[in-house]
Design an enzyme around this catalytic site. Structure first.
Site, PDB file in Angstrom:
ATOM      1  N   LYS A   3      11.649  -3.971  -6.901  1.00 50.34           N
ATOM      2  CA  LYS A   3      11.677  -2.569  -6.459  1.00 50.34           C
ATOM      3  C   LYS A   3      13.078  -2.083  -6.066  1.00 50.34           C
ATOM      4  CE  LYS A   3       6.895  -1.970  -5.001  1.00 50.34           C
ATOM      5  NZ  LYS A   3       6.025  -1.410  -3.955  1.00 50.34           N
ATOM      6  N   ASP A  32       4.925   5.317  -2.852  1.00 57.14           N
ATOM      7  CA  ASP A  32       4.169   4.509  -1.881  1.00 57.14           C
ATOM      8  C   ASP A  32       3.916   5.260  -0.568  1.00 57.14           C
ATOM      9  OD1 ASP A  32       3.731   2.190  -3.354  1.00 57.14           O
ATOM     10  OD2 ASP A  32       5.627   1.283  -2.769  1.00 57.14           O
TER      11      ASP A  32
END
Ligand code: ATR
Length: 275
Positions: free
Chosen positions: A66, A102
């Site tokens: 990520k 997220d």
């Protein structure tokens, strides 16, 4: 030409993203596929170039890539730069732009439990996941957020960046009864025998306990919270909503999240409760 999308990670075999996005493509009559691709850290640059060359319409990025993916993209948006992490990549012509869904996915899930924006919230953890959630809570207008973390300095730093309060773990444990919502974002407590990241002894009956982990569906943190008379929210909603925000970025279509939460909950062996 048939469109295709992917998720890259290491490991990747157990990702539920291909199931989720393939289902949404079918439900919406979109002729596209979604592939899980195993990419080791040393291959990340080449993988990104290949996705570009072979025409991926976009892709999800999961652990451990990520952060590492950022230098290989053509740009990142505000949410991704706040978190210094990317979970969704969108193609725009020849460019790949990184985003992070997220935090907003978490907030959309939280909203299904009908919180009030003045609820007193305790955020447990100050790592990457907590960062995204802290910024998204701030954007969504939650005004009373306190951050606690094993390493207190990190809680203080994140609190400063997001105009929140910070509290040491022992103070948070003692004052836990004052919180309406307790959000667990750390990587501990996944295994049955592991200690919880915070003691729930003083939790208030009826408080909402939220875990961002979705597999297992019923984490030791949530089990303990239930014992203490708390309401609980597991991580399935966050997973589905972060995916839905990405799906809309790729296709312009809002997929059916309610049905997906139900299906994934059942797939993971849990009973779906319509809150
Ligand atoms: P992620 O991106 O998943 O949030 P991370 O950035 O490595 O991962 O952050 C992990 C979080 O879990 C941190 O809040 C970490 O606390 P520290 O800042 O003190 O390291 C927390 N964490 C990890 N192991 C822990 C443990 N054994 N007890 C309590 N907290 C722990």
């Amino acid at each position: 030409m048939k469109k295709w999308y992917a998720v890259i990670g290491d490991p990747i075999a157990h990702s539920l993203s291909p199931f989720m996005h393939d289902t949404w493509f079918q439900e919406n009559g979109i002729d596209a596929s979604f592939l899980p691709i195993h990419v080791e850290p040393s291959e990340l640059k080449e993988a990104c170039e290949s996705l570009q060359l072979l025409g991926a319409g976009g892709f999800n990025v999961t652990l451990p890539h990520k952060q590492a993916i950022i230098p290989f993209l053509d740009g990142i948006d505000e949410a991704a730069s706040e978190m210094n992490a990317v979970n969704t990549v969108v193609r725009n012509g020849k460019n790949f732009k990184g985003s992070n869904t997220d935090g907003d996915g978490f907030v959309q899930s939280l909203l299904t439990a009908d919180p009030r924006t003045d609820d007193k919230i305790l955020l447990v953890g100050a790592g990457g996941a907590a960062r995204g959630i802290a910024f998204a809570l701030d954007r969504a207008g939650f005004s009373d957020v306190t951050i606690t973390n094993r390493t207190f300095r990190r809680a203080e730093e994140l609190a400063e960046e997001t105009a929140s309060e910070s509290m040491t773990k022992s103070d948070a444990e003692q004052n836990l009864g004052g919180f309406d919502i307790i959000i667990q974002t750390t990587s501990v407590g996944l295994a049955e025998d592991e200690a919880l990241p915070i003691s729930l002894e003083n939790a208030k009956t009826g408080a909402l306990a939220v875990d961002i982990v979705y597999n297992p569906i019923d984490t030791p943190f949530l089990k303990k919270a239930e014992e203490k008379g708390c309401r609980t929210l597991n991580g399935v909603g966050m997973f589905v909503y972060q995916g839905a925000i990405g799906f809309e970025k790729w296709t312009g279509i809002k997929p059916d999240t309610e049905k997906m939460i139900k299906v994934i909950t059942e797939k993971l062996g849990g009973n779906y409760v319509n809150r």
